[in-house]
Design an enzyme around this catalytic site. Structure first.
Site, PDB file in Angstrom:
ATOM      1  N   SER A  44      36.824  28.258  40.707  1.00 30.24           N
ATOM      2  CA  SER A  44      37.039  28.806  39.356  1.00 30.24           C
ATOM      3  C   SER A  44      35.775  28.624  38.515  1.00 30.24           C
ATOM      4  O   SER A  44      35.406  29.498  37.731  1.00 30.24           O
ATOM      5  CB  SER A  44      38.218  28.101  38.682  1.00 30.24           C
ATOM      6  OG  SER A  44      39.395  28.279  39.440  1.00 30.24           O
TER       7      SER A  44
ATOM      8  N   GLU B 226      39.658  36.134  43.351  1.00 32.03           N
ATOM      9  CA  GLU B 226      39.090  36.881  42.215  1.00 32.03           C
ATOM     10  C   GLU B 226      39.631  36.366  40.882  1.00 32.03           C
ATOM     11  O   GLU B 226      39.920  37.133  39.968  1.00 32.03           O
ATOM     12  CB  GLU B 226      39.294  38.386  42.390  1.00 32.03           C
ATOM     13  CG  GLU B 226      38.481  38.899  43.572  1.00 32.03           C
ATOM     14  CD  GLU B 226      38.169  40.368  43.515  1.00 32.03           C
ATOM     15  OE1 GLU B 226      38.047  40.919  42.413  1.00 32.03           O
ATOM     16  OE2 GLU B 226      38.047  40.955  44.604  1.00 32.03           O
TER      17      GLU B 226
ATOM     18  N   GLU C 222      35.815  44.166  37.340  1.00 30.45           N
ATOM     19  CA  GLU C 222      36.275  45.448  37.878  1.00 30.45           C
ATOM     20  C   GLU C 222      37.075  45.229  39.162  1.00 30.45           C
ATOM     21  O   GLU C 222      38.121  45.829  39.378  1.00 30.45           O
ATOM     22  CB  GLU C 222      35.070  46.356  38.153  1.00 30.45           C
ATOM     23  CG  GLU C 222      34.290  46.637  36.881  1.00 30.45           C
ATOM     24  CD  GLU C 222      33.254  47.730  37.026  1.00 30.45           C
ATOM     25  OE1 GLU C 222      33.047  48.246  38.128  1.00 30.45           O
ATOM     26  OE2 GLU C 222      32.647  48.081  35.995  1.00 30.45           O
TER      27      GLU C 222
END
Ligand SMILES: Cc1cc2nc3c(=O)[nH]c(=O)nc-3n(C[C@H](O)[C@H](O)[C@H](O)COP(=O)(O)OP(=O)(O)OC[C@H]3O[C@@H](n4cnc5c(N)ncnc54)[C@H](O)[C@@H]3O)c2cc1C
Length: 383
Positions: A135, A366, A244
Site C-alpha cells: 500500500s 491495485e 486508470e
C-alpha cells in the site's frame, strides 16, 4: 439532449463485445478448469489474444494496434472475466496499465520501439510492489544507480502479474533515495537485460492461471534511453496509471459477478426440489434479484468511470468507488451463487467455487479496499 445511457453501446462497441464474449465462451471456457488446476495459462490462448487484437486495443493502428478506446478495453476485460478472471487480468495489465502508460509517457522513439511488439507478441508486466512496500508503494527499496549512459538497478519486486509470460516490464526503482518518492523513476526493462531474472511463482488461492512472480534485479543494466518520462517523476506515472487501471479491475470483478449470476440462474431453472424448480421459490428468486441489482449497480459505476476517463474528465473518485464496489459485490455474488447451487456449488465440477476464489483478489490488488476508501475520503473531504 442527454448523452446516451451508459449501458447503450455504440454499434462498434456492441460488435466488439459480442465477439469477445463468443471467443471467451468457445475458446477459453473449455480450458478454464484445467488451467486453474495446473496454475498455468495456455500459451495458445495468449497467442489468440494477440491475433484478435486484444493485447493492443488502444495502441494506434500505425503501431499495429486496434486504435480503440479505453472503454473497449473495459468491455474486453469484463467479457473475458465472466468466463475466466485470469484471462481478464492478463488483458487488463497489458492494455489499461502497460500500453496505456507508454501511450501517455513514452518518448516517440520508445513508442516506435515497444508499442508494435506489445500489440503483436510481447506480454507486459507492471512492477511496482515489493515485499516491504505494498500500500505504501513508494517506500520501495529497489535502487537505480546512474552510471552515465545506463542505470544499474538492484532489488526485488513481488507479486508481479504476467511475469512468467512477459517479455517487457514497466518497472519502478528509486534513483535518489534521499529525495523519497521524488526519486522514483519508471524504467522500460526487457526480460533479456543482463542482471534481470524472473523468480518464484506464487501458489495462490484464486486467479491461479494468472502468473504472479517475484523479479530479481542484481545490477540490472538498463540503458538511459529506457527511462520513461523524467528521472524522479515515476511516482506520477505509477499513481496515474493505477488510477486508470483500477477501473479495469472493476471490470474484471463485474465480469466475474455476472458469470456467477448466470451460472446461478441456469441452475435455478434446472434443479428441482419439492416437485418444483428451485427458481420457483421466492426465497431463491429474491437472492437472484439481489445479485442482479448488485451487478447492475457495479457495472454503472465501472462504465461511468471509464466514460469519464475517455472524455478527459476527472475520474479519480469514481474509479476508486467502481473498484471498491465491484470487488465487494463480486465476492458476495459468487458466494451467493455457491449457495444457490447447494452442495455441488462447492465442488470443482461446477465453476462457481473457482469464481469465489478468484473474487478475493479484487479487494487487494491495485489498492486494497481500505486504500480506495482513503482516496474517496480525501476527495470528499477536500484533504
Ligand atoms: C495476485 C496478485 C497480483 C498482483 N499484481 C501486481 C502487479 O502486477 N504489479 C504490482 O506492482 N503489484 C501487484 N500486486 C501487489 C498488490 O498491489 C499489493 O498486494 C497491494 O497493493 C497490497 O499491498 P500488500 O500486499 O503489501 O498489503 P499491505 O499494504 O501490507 O496491507 C495489509 C493490510 O493493511 C491495510 N492497510 C495498509 N495501509 C493502510 C492504511 N494507510 N489505512 C488503512 N489500511 C491500511 C490494507 O488495506 C490491508 O488490509 C499483486 C498482488 C497480488 C496478491
Amino acid at each position: 439532449m442527454y448523452p446516451e445511457p451508459l449501458t447503450a453501446l455504440p454499434e462498434e462497441d456492441h460488435l466488439f463485445q459480442s465477439t469477445v464474449r463468443q471467443f471467451a465462451r468457445e475458446e477459453i471456457g473449455p480450458h478454464v478448469r484445467e488451467m486453474d488446476e495446473a496454475g498455468v495459462f495456455r500459451k495458445e490462448i495468449i497467442r489468440q489474444f494477440f491475433n484478435l487484437g486484444l493485447m493492443g486495443i488502444e495502441i494506434p493502428e500505425d503501431f499495429g494496434g486496434q486504435g480503440g478506446t479505453f472503454f473497449q478495453a473495459i468491455l474486453a476485460v469484463e467479457e473475458l472475466s465472466a468466463v475466466d478472471p485470469s484471462a481478464g487480468v492478463i488483458v487488463d495489465v497489458q492494455n489499461t496499465i502497460c500500453n496505456n502508460a507508454l501511450l501517455r509517457w513514452a518518448s516517440p522513439e520508445q513508442k516506435r520501439k515497444y508499442l508494435p511488439k506489445l500489440a503483436a507478441d510481447t506480454v507486459a508486466s507492471y512492477a511496482l510492489s515489493e515485499a516491504g512496500s505494498g500500500s505504501d508503494a513508494f517506500a520501495m527499496a529497489t535502487r537505480a544507480v546512474d552510471k552515465g549512459d545506463h542505470f544499474l538497478l538492484t532489488g526485488r519486486k513481488l507479486w508481479i502479474t504476467n511475469a512468467a509470460e512477459a517479455g517487457f516490464f514497466l518497472l519502478f526503482a528509486n534513483a535518489n533515495p534521499e529525495a523519497g518518492y521524488r526519486g522514483v523513476t519508471a524504467f522500460l526493462v526487457e526480460r533479456g537485460f543482463p542482471g534481470f531474472q524472473v523468480g518464484k511463482k506464487e501458489d495462490k488461492l484464486g486467479l491461479r492461471a494468472s502468473s504472479t512472480c517475484e523479479l530479481i534485479l542484481e545490477n540490472c543494466c538498463v540503458p538511459k534511453e529506457n527511462v520513461m518520462g523524467e528521472v524522479g517523476k515515476g511516482y506520477k506515472i505509477a499513481i496515474e496509471t493505477l488510477n486508470e487501471g483500477r477501473i479495469a479491475i472493476g471490470a474484471q470483478m463485474i465480469g466475474l459477478a455476472r458469470g456467477a449470476l448466470e451460472h446461478a440462474i441456469k441452475y435455478a431453472k434446472e434443479r428441482k426440489q419439492f416437485g418444483k424448480t428451485i427458481g420457483e421459490f421466492q426465497g431463491v428468486q429474491f437472492q437472484l434479484a439481489q445479485m442482479a441489482i448488485d451487478v447492475e449497480t457495479a457495472r454503472l459505476l465501472v462504465y461511468n468511470a471509464a466514460r469519464l476517463r475517455d472524455a478527459g474528465k476527472p475520474f479519480l473518485t469514481e474509479a476508486a468507488m467502481a473498484k471498491y464496489w465491484s470487488s465487494e459485490i463480486a465476492e458476495k455474488t459468487a458466494s451467493k451463487a455457491i449457495e444457490i447451487l447447494g452442495g455441488v456449488g462447492i465442488t470443482r465440477d461446477y465453476p462457481v467455487e473457482k469464481l469465489y476464489r478468484d473474487a478475493k483478489i479484487g479487494r487487494i490488488y491495485e489498492g486494497t479496499s481500505n486504500m480506495q476508501k482513503v482516496t474517496i475520503a480525501k476527495q470528499i473531504l477536500g484533504l
